[in-house]
Design an enzyme around this catalytic site. Structure first.
Site, short mmCIF file in Angstrom:
data_model
loop_
_atom_site.label_atom_id
_atom_site.label_comp_id
_atom_site.label_asym_id
_atom_site.label_seq_id
_atom_site.Cartn_x
_atom_site.Cartn_y
_atom_site.Cartn_z
N CYS A 12 0.84 -1.21 0.00
CA CYS A 12 0.00 0.00 0.00
C CYS A 12 0.86 1.25 0.00
O CYS A 12 0.59 2.22 0.71
CB CYS A 12 -0.92 -0.02 1.22
SG CYS A 12 -2.00 -1.45 1.31
N ALA A 13 1.92 1.25 -0.78
CA ALA A 13 2.83 2.39 -0.86
C ALA A 13 2.11 3.63 -1.38
O ALA A 13 1.13 3.53 -2.12
CB ALA A 13 4.01 2.06 -1.76
N ARG A 18 -1.62 6.85 -4.69
CA ARG A 18 -1.77 8.20 -5.23
C ARG A 18 -1.82 8.22 -6.75
O ARG A 18 -2.49 9.06 -7.34
CB ARG A 18 -0.60 9.04 -4.72
CG ARG A 18 -0.45 10.42 -5.28
CD ARG A 18 0.64 11.19 -4.54
NE ARG A 18 1.84 10.43 -4.33
CZ ARG A 18 2.82 10.33 -5.23
NH1 ARG A 18 2.72 10.90 -6.40
NH2 ARG A 18 3.91 9.62 -4.93
N SER A 37 -1.37 -6.56 1.70
CA SER A 37 -0.44 -5.95 2.64
C SER A 37 -0.14 -6.99 3.70
O SER A 37 -0.93 -7.92 3.92
CB SER A 37 -1.05 -4.71 3.29
OG SER A 37 -0.24 -4.25 4.36
N ARG A 38 0.99 -6.85 4.37
CA ARG A 38 1.26 -7.75 5.49
C ARG A 38 0.38 -7.40 6.68
O ARG A 38 0.35 -8.13 7.67
CB ARG A 38 2.74 -7.69 5.84
CG ARG A 38 3.59 -8.39 4.77
CD ARG A 38 5.07 -8.19 4.96
NE ARG A 38 5.81 -9.02 4.00
CZ ARG A 38 7.07 -8.82 3.69
NH1 ARG A 38 7.74 -7.82 4.23
NH2 ARG A 38 7.68 -9.61 2.83
N LEU A 75 6.86 -2.12 -3.68
CA LEU A 75 7.54 -2.38 -2.41
C LEU A 75 8.89 -1.66 -2.36
O LEU A 75 9.41 -1.22 -3.40
CB LEU A 75 7.76 -3.90 -2.27
CG LEU A 75 6.49 -4.75 -2.23
CD1 LEU A 75 6.85 -6.23 -2.32
CD2 LEU A 75 5.69 -4.46 -0.96
N HIS A 80 12.22 -5.86 -4.54
CA HIS A 80 11.77 -5.95 -5.93
C HIS A 80 12.13 -7.29 -6.56
O HIS A 80 11.30 -7.91 -7.23
CB HIS A 80 12.36 -4.81 -6.76
CG HIS A 80 11.77 -3.48 -6.45
ND1 HIS A 80 12.14 -2.33 -7.12
CD2 HIS A 80 10.83 -3.09 -5.55
CE1 HIS A 80 11.45 -1.30 -6.64
NE2 HIS A 80 10.66 -1.74 -5.69
N LYS A 98 10.29 1.54 -10.21
CA LYS A 98 11.70 1.89 -10.43
C LYS A 98 12.36 2.23 -9.08
O LYS A 98 11.67 2.62 -8.15
CB LYS A 98 11.82 3.06 -11.42
CG LYS A 98 11.05 4.33 -11.00
CD LYS A 98 11.81 5.13 -9.97
CE LYS A 98 10.93 5.94 -9.09
NZ LYS A 98 11.63 6.40 -7.88
#
Length: 331
Positions: A12-13, A18, A37-38, A75, A80, A98
């Site tokens: 959920c970065a 966004r 998500s964890r 993540l 990655h 990236k």
């Protein structure tokens, strides 16, 4: 062909919530069908906010869902490779944030795993999917600014007050070169259509921020005497620019990677501003991956491009840490 590519999101970065998830939802080809998500409660809350049908409390559960076609991975950088390979082994196509990995060797392993699993792998440099970049390459090829003599790129911002940010964890792949320096590096490689041969980088490492590079200024040497000079920062005033300097003119992008797509051509036949439409580059990125999966079009940027970009980043980081010029073929 499937009418819709069904996406799952690992984590959920902020960038996912966004920009990328809304971009996939706005695309012509995709839908976000699940998020993991964890922390199950966090996944469920994000799913409610963004109207995602399914939420999972582990990444493994999402990968086991046979109805998911593709995975987006936002993540932290050090995860990655692991989760790209695990997604590939589960038969899922992958869009990885990236920089694609921590090293070129990691990127090669990811590309190999995806190729062996017969899945598509893409690095999430959304800016390159705006057609203005192909347009600018066309202007250069037409000779409007003469021969390219050099490129300068800058991507800087000030987030130094957020001491707990993952960007400041060295072992997680923190630092400004990984986070934003990768943009002008990738842009120069794309514009020049060739690979750099050496890097020299000066960086400011901050003990207050996990000893990561909070500011870096560098030179990437390309063939034929052309160089990219760039700076990137997470503790400096905001800039997001690119200038391509030719023997007889130049092209200036005031908002090169995010924001207004307008750019100015100072060419042999006069000066003009071009104002391309404002497009959702995250949606374009998702559409290119989906159509590559379906065999409708080629990937604009294949995994090998990500490996080569990481080779340049490896050299920049080595130069900054060791305070020396680094030949990229030695990496």
């Amino acid at each position: 062909m499937t009418d819709t590519l069904r996406w799952g999101v690992l984590g959920c970065a902020s960038i996912a919530m966004r920009a990328v998830i809304p971009g996939i939802q706005a695309s012509e080809t995709g839908e976000v069908a699940a998020i993991a998500s964890r922390d199950l409660l966090k996944a469920e809350e994000t799913a409610r906010k963004l109207h995602i049908p399914q939420a999972y409390g582990s990444y493994e559960e999402l990968l086991a869902n046979p109805d998911i076609d593709a995975i987006y991975i936002p993540l932290p950088n050090h995860l990655h490779m692991e989760w790209t390979i695990r997604a590939a082994e589960a038969g899922k196509h992958v869009l990885c944030e990236k920089p694609i990995a921590l090293t070129a060797d990691e990127a090669k392993r990811m590309a190999t795993a995806c190729r062996e699993a017969n899945v598509v792998l893409a690095e999430a440099f959304m800016y390159r999917h705006h057609p203005r970049y192909a347009r600018i390459r066309g202007i250069i090829a037409a000779g409007e600014i003469g021969e390219v003599r050099g490129i300068h790129g800058a991507f800087t911002f000030n987030n130094a007050g957020d001491a707990g940010n993952v960007r400041y964890k060295k072992e997680w792949g923190g630092g400004s070169i990984y986070d934003v320096g990768c943009y002008p590096i990738s842009a120069a490689r794309y514009m020049l259509g060739t690979e750099p041969v050496a890097a020299t980088v000066q960086a400011f490492f901050s003990p207050e921020h996990g000893d990561v590079d909070m500011m870096a200024s560098g030179l990437l040497e390309f063939p034929n005497g052309v160089g990219l000079t760039f700076d990137c920062a997470m503790w400096a005033a905001s800039r997001n620019t690119l200038e391509i300097l030719g023997s007889d003119g130049r092209i200036v992008l005031p908002s090169a990677f995010v924001g207004n797509p307008a750019f100015t051509v100072y060419g042999m036949n006069g000066t003009r501003e071009e104002t391309p439409p404002e497009l959702n580059t995250y949606a374009l990125q998702a559409d290119n991956l989906a159509r590559a999966v379906w065999g409708e079009e080629k990937q604009l940027f294949e995994p090998e491009d990500a490996v080569l970009n990481m080779k340049a980043i490896d050299a920049c980081l080595a130069s900054a840490r060791e305070r020396r010029r680094v030949a990229i073929h030695d990496m």
